[in-house]
Design a protein around this motif. Structure first.
Motif, PDB file in Angstrom:
ATOM      1  N   GLY A 113       0.725  -1.172   0.033  1.00 40.53           N
ATOM      2  CA  GLY A 113      -0.023   0.064  -0.055  1.00 40.53           C
ATOM      3  C   GLY A 113       0.683   1.404  -0.024  1.00 40.53           C
ATOM      4  O   GLY A 113       0.350   2.391   0.127  1.00 40.53           O
ATOM      5  N   THR A 114       2.298   1.105   0.098  1.00 32.37           N
ATOM      6  CA  THR A 114       2.956   2.431  -0.029  1.00 32.37           C
ATOM      7  C   THR A 114       3.934   2.187  -1.081  1.00 32.37           C
ATOM      8  O   THR A 114       4.014   1.350  -1.757  1.00 32.37           O
ATOM      9  CB  THR A 114       3.748   2.295   1.209  1.00 32.37           C
ATOM     10  N   ALA A 115       4.431   3.538  -1.596  1.00 31.35           N
ATOM     11  CA  ALA A 115       5.370   3.698  -2.733  1.00 31.35           C
ATOM     12  C   ALA A 115       6.663   2.885  -2.285  1.00 31.35           C
ATOM     13  O   ALA A 115       7.196   3.067  -1.237  1.00 31.35           O
ATOM     14  CB  ALA A 115       5.615   5.086  -2.752  1.00 31.35           C
ATOM     15  N   GLN A 116       7.150   1.975  -3.229  1.00 25.38           N
ATOM     16  CA  GLN A 116       8.437   1.029  -3.021  1.00 25.38           C
ATOM     17  C   GLN A 116       9.261   1.133  -4.550  1.00 25.38           C
ATOM     18  O   GLN A 116       8.764   1.403  -5.551  1.00 25.38           O
ATOM     19  CB  GLN A 116       7.954  -0.192  -2.808  1.00 25.38           C
ATOM     20  N   ARG A 117      10.538   1.185  -4.361  1.00 25.90           N
ATOM     21  CA  ARG A 117      11.375   1.246  -5.234  1.00 25.90           C
ATOM     22  C   ARG A 117      12.668   0.940  -5.005  1.00 25.90           C
ATOM     23  O   ARG A 117      13.321   1.034  -3.749  1.00 25.90           O
ATOM     24  CB  ARG A 117      11.463   2.751  -5.941  1.00 25.90           C
ATOM     25  N   PRO A 118      13.623   0.590  -5.737  1.00 24.80           N
ATOM     26  CA  PRO A 118      15.041   0.392  -5.231  1.00 24.80           C
ATOM     27  C   PRO A 118      15.766   1.823  -5.289  1.00 24.80           C
ATOM     28  O   PRO A 118      15.179   2.718  -5.650  1.00 24.80           O
ATOM     29  CB  PRO A 118      15.883  -0.293  -6.753  1.00 24.80           C
ATOM     30  N   ASP A 119      16.864   1.920  -4.558  1.00 24.65           N
ATOM     31  CA  ASP A 119      17.488   3.205  -4.244  1.00 24.65           C
ATOM     32  C   ASP A 119      18.931   3.255  -5.114  1.00 24.65           C
ATOM     33  O   ASP A 119      19.386   2.204  -5.208  1.00 24.65           O
ATOM     34  CB  ASP A 119      17.804   3.381  -2.851  1.00 24.65           C
ATOM     35  N   VAL A 120      19.399   4.412  -5.267  1.00 25.82           N
ATOM     36  CA  VAL A 120      20.523   4.584  -5.878  1.00 25.82           C
ATOM     37  C   VAL A 120      21.312   4.496  -4.669  1.00 25.82           C
ATOM     38  O   VAL A 120      21.547   5.262  -3.672  1.00 25.82           O
ATOM     39  CB  VAL A 120      20.859   5.849  -6.570  1.00 25.82           C
ATOM     40  N   THR A 121      22.349   3.499  -4.551  1.00 26.66           N
ATOM     41  CA  THR A 121      23.292   3.236  -3.350  1.00 26.66           C
ATOM     42  C   THR A 121      24.715   3.733  -3.640  1.00 26.66           C
ATOM     43  O   THR A 121      25.605   3.948  -2.507  1.00 26.66           O
ATOM     44  CB  THR A 121      23.376   1.783  -3.002  1.00 26.66           C
ATOM     45  N   ASP A 122      25.284   3.995  -4.814  1.00 27.63           N
ATOM     46  CA  ASP A 122      26.670   4.633  -5.005  1.00 27.63           C
ATOM     47  C   ASP A 122      26.433   5.099  -6.295  1.00 27.63           C
ATOM     48  O   ASP A 122      25.772   5.052  -7.278  1.00 27.63           O
ATOM     49  CB  ASP A 122      27.456   3.348  -5.117  1.00 27.63           C
ATOM     50  N   ILE A 123      27.651   6.014  -6.376  1.00 28.96           N
ATOM     51  CA  ILE A 123      27.625   6.672  -7.724  1.00 28.96           C
ATOM     52  C   ILE A 123      29.164   6.878  -8.209  1.00 28.96           C
ATOM     53  O   ILE A 123      30.129   7.157  -7.615  1.00 28.96           O
ATOM     54  CB  ILE A 123      27.421   8.464  -7.909  1.00 28.96           C
ATOM     55  N   GLU A 124      29.342   5.982  -9.503  1.00 23.29           N
ATOM     56  CA  GLU A 124      30.880   5.642 -10.023  1.00 23.29           C
ATOM     57  C   GLU A 124      31.204   7.070 -10.855  1.00 23.29           C
ATOM     58  O   GLU A 124      30.306   7.378 -11.536  1.00 23.29           O
ATOM     59  CB  GLU A 124      30.899   4.610 -10.560  1.00 23.29           C
ATOM     60  N   TYR A 140      14.948  11.485  -7.815  1.00 19.17           N
ATOM     61  CA  TYR A 140      13.996  10.212  -8.475  1.00 19.17           C
ATOM     62  C   TYR A 140      12.892  10.762  -9.380  1.00 19.17           C
ATOM     63  O   TYR A 140      12.183  11.626  -9.069  1.00 19.17           O
ATOM     64  CB  TYR A 140      13.423   9.207  -7.587  1.00 19.17           C
ATOM     65  N   GLY A 141      12.724  10.046 -10.573  1.00 21.01           N
ATOM     66  CA  GLY A 141      11.496  10.718 -11.629  1.00 21.01           C
ATOM     67  C   GLY A 141      10.653   9.514 -11.658  1.00 21.01           C
ATOM     68  O   GLY A 141      10.071   9.139 -10.620  1.00 21.01           O
ATOM     69  N   ALA A 142      10.240   9.186 -12.851  1.00 16.02           N
ATOM     70  CA  ALA A 142       9.318   8.415 -13.290  1.00 16.02           C
ATOM     71  C   ALA A 142       9.444   7.188 -12.457  1.00 16.02           C
ATOM     72  O   ALA A 142      10.517   6.441 -12.540  1.00 16.02           O
ATOM     73  CB  ALA A 142       9.108   8.243 -14.648  1.00 16.02           C
ATOM     74  N   GLY A 143       8.327   6.242 -12.146  1.00 17.55           N
ATOM     75  CA  GLY A 143       8.362   5.158 -11.318  1.00 17.55           C
ATOM     76  C   GLY A 143       8.457   5.089  -9.806  1.00 17.55           C
ATOM     77  O   GLY A 143       8.221   4.301  -9.109  1.00 17.55           O
ATOM     78  N   GLY A 150       2.848  -4.602 -10.055  1.00 15.18           N
ATOM     79  CA  GLY A 150       3.313  -4.507 -11.174  1.00 15.18           C
ATOM     80  C   GLY A 150       4.794  -4.432 -11.780  1.00 15.18           C
ATOM     81  O   GLY A 150       5.471  -4.480 -11.037  1.00 15.18           O
ATOM     82  N   ASP A 151       4.874  -4.273 -12.905  1.00 12.77           N
ATOM     83  CA  ASP A 151       6.488  -4.136 -13.232  1.00 12.77           C
ATOM     84  C   ASP A 151       6.682  -2.666 -13.719  1.00 12.77           C
ATOM     85  O   ASP A 151       5.869  -2.012 -14.531  1.00 12.77           O
ATOM     86  CB  ASP A 151       6.844  -4.693 -14.547  1.00 12.77           C
ATOM     87  N   TYR A 152       7.875  -2.095 -13.138  1.00  8.79           N
ATOM     88  CA  TYR A 152       8.151  -0.687 -13.390  1.00  8.79           C
ATOM     89  C   TYR A 152       9.658  -0.470 -13.802  1.00  8.79           C
ATOM     90  O   TYR A 152      10.292  -1.590 -13.374  1.00  8.79           O
ATOM     91  CB  TYR A 152       7.670   0.021 -12.088  1.00  8.79           C
ATOM     92  N   THR A 153       9.815   0.850 -14.149  1.00  9.43           N
ATOM     93  CA  THR A 153      11.328   1.369 -14.209  1.00  9.43           C
ATOM     94  C   THR A 153      11.243   2.652 -13.590  1.00  9.43           C
ATOM     95  O   THR A 153      10.464   3.577 -13.946  1.00  9.43           O
ATOM     96  CB  THR A 153      11.595   1.573 -15.738  1.00  9.43           C
ATOM     97  N   VAL A 154      12.126   2.756 -12.781  1.00  6.49           N
ATOM     98  CA  VAL A 154      12.230   4.257 -12.014  1.00  6.49           C
ATOM     99  C   VAL A 154      13.520   4.739 -12.677  1.00  6.49           C
ATOM    100  O   VAL A 154      14.686   3.809 -12.974  1.00  6.49           O
ATOM    101  CB  VAL A 154      12.709   3.861 -10.307  1.00  6.49           C
ATOM    102  N   THR A 155      13.387   6.107 -12.665  1.00  8.00           N
ATOM    103  CA  THR A 155      14.351   6.964 -13.218  1.00  8.00           C
ATOM    104  C   THR A 155      15.148   7.855 -12.144  1.00  8.00           C
ATOM    105  O   THR A 155      14.293   7.907 -11.277  1.00  8.00           O
ATOM    106  CB  THR A 155      14.000   7.705 -14.460  1.00  8.00           C
ATOM    107  N   ALA A 156      16.456   8.206 -12.404  1.00  8.37           N
ATOM    108  CA  ALA A 156      16.887   9.152 -11.292  1.00  8.37           C
ATOM    109  C   ALA A 156      18.166   9.801 -12.252  1.00  8.37           C
ATOM    110  O   ALA A 156      18.407   9.601 -13.114  1.00  8.37           O
ATOM    111  CB  ALA A 156      17.847   8.284 -10.254  1.00  8.37           C
ATOM    112  N   THR A 157      18.252  11.021 -11.607  1.00  7.83           N
ATOM    113  CA  THR A 157      19.203  12.082 -12.249  1.00  7.83           C
ATOM    114  C   THR A 157      19.714  12.780 -11.154  1.00  7.83           C
ATOM    115  O   THR A 157      19.456  12.731 -10.014  1.00  7.83           O
ATOM    116  CB  THR A 157      18.271  12.935 -13.352  1.00  7.83           C
TER     117      THR A 157
END
Length: 271
Positions: A113-124, A140-143, A150-157
Motif C-alpha cells: 500500500g506504500t510507494a516502493q522502489r530500489p534506491d541509488v546506493t553508489d555513484i561511480e 528520482y523521477g518516473a516510477g 506490477g512491473d516498473y522502471t524508476v529513473t533518477a538524475t
C-alpha cells in the motif's frame, strides 16, 4: 630608444577542463607570442615570468563557462625595455563529470500500500570527497511513486545546476508482486429467523487488505440473485461475497463466496 614590443594572445580562446573541484591554474603556457622577439639572447620565459588571472574564470570551480583576463607579469629587469601587449581575454569552460548510478540489488517488492522502489546506493565517477553529498541530491523521477502491483522502471538524475551528469544507470527495473492474503469466514452458515440480521462475515488477518462483505439472494442454481443492502433478517437462501479493495494487488486464497441459509422460525402448535 623605444621599448621592444612583444605581442601575445591567449593560446586557447576557450580553455576546457573537466570538473575536479579546483580552479584552473593559469600559467605562461596559456599565452602564445604572436609578434616581436626578445633581444640579446633573452628568452620569453625570462621576460614574462607569470600571469595574473582576473574575472569570474580566475577562481571558478563549478561546471559552467566563465570569462577571464590574464595580466602578464614582466620581470623587473626587462620592464623598462619591453612592452608586452595583446588580447588577454578568454573563456574557461568547466565540463561536468560523467557518472554512473549504481542501484540497490533489492528490486523485488511485495505490495503493502506504500510507494516502493530500489534506491541509488553508489555513484561511480564522483569525487570521493563529495560522494555523500551527491548521493543525497539524487532526484528520482518516473516510477518512484509506484504503489500497485506490477512491473516498473524508476529513473533518477542529478541536479541540472550541479557538477555531474548521469550518462549510465539512469534507470532501474523493479517489480511489486501481489500480496498473498487468505480469506476466512466466521459466524456460521445456518441460522434461524428471529427478526435480527444473520450472516457469515469475511475476514482477513492481513491488515493491508481491506475486506468487506456483500450479501445476495441465492438462486435455485446456486448463483447470485438480487443484491441486498446488508445482512438479511428474513428466512431464505443467501450468498455472502468477500470484496477486497484493490484486489489486483493481492494474491487471494480461500473461498470468496459463502452460501448460508436462514430457516423459518418454528411456530408452536395448539389444540
Amino acid at each position: 630608444i623605444e621599448r621592444r614590443v612583444l605581442t601575445f594572445e591567449v593560446r586557447d580562446i576557450v580553455i576546457v577542463k573537466d570538473y575536479d573541484g579546483k580552479a584552473y591554474e593559469f600559467t605562461t603556457a596559456d599565452l602564445v607570442l604572436k609578434s616581436g622577439e626578445p633581444a640579446g639572447g633573452a628568452q620569453i620565459s625570462d621576460i614574462v615570468t607569470g600571469v595574473t588571472p582576473s574575472g569570474a574564470g580566475a577562481a571558478a570551480t563549478d561546471a559552467g563557462s566563465y570569462p577571464f583576463t590574464l595580466t602578464p607579469v614582466v620581470a623587473e629587469a626587462y620592464a623598462k625595455n619591453y612592452s608586452v601587449v595583446g588580447d588577454f581575454n578568454g573563456t574557461i569552460s568547466i565540463d561536468k563529470l560523467s557518472v554512473t548510478l549504481v542501484w540497490s540489488t533489492d528490486r523485488e517488492f511485495v505490495y503493502d500500500g506504500t510507494a516502493q522502489r530500489p534506491d541509488v546506493t553508489d555513484i561511480e565517477g564522483v569525487l570521493e570527497s563529495e560522494k555523500d553529498e551527491v548521493l543525497a541530491s539524487v532526484i528520482y523521477g518516473a516510477g518512484a511513486g509506484a504503489t500497485h502491483a506490477g512491473d516498473y522502471t524508476v529513473t533518477a538524475t542529478l541536479p541540472e545546476d550541479g557538477n555531474y551528469e548521469v550518462t549510465e544507470g539512469g534507470g532501474c527495473e523493479f517489480t511489486i508482486a501481489p500480496r498473498p492474503v487468505s480469506v476466512t469466514w466466521t459466524g456460521g452458515t445456518e441460522f434461524t429467523e428471529d427478526g435480527e440480521p444473520h450472516a457469515p462475515e469475511a475476514e482477513c488477518a492481513d491488515a493491508v487488505a481491506v475486506v468487506t462483505t456483500e450479501y445476495y439472494e441465492r438462486n435455485g442454481d446456486g448463483s447470485r440473485g438480487r443484491k441486498l443492502a446488508g445482512a438479511p433478517d428474513e428466512a431464505g437462501a443467501y450468498i455472502a461475497v468477500a470484496v477486497i479493495a484493490d484486489a489486483d494487488n493481492f494474491e487471494i486464497s480461500g473461498e470468496l463466496e459463502c452460501a448460508f441459509d436462514i430457516a423459518e422460525a418454528e411456530t408452536g402448535g395448539g389444540i
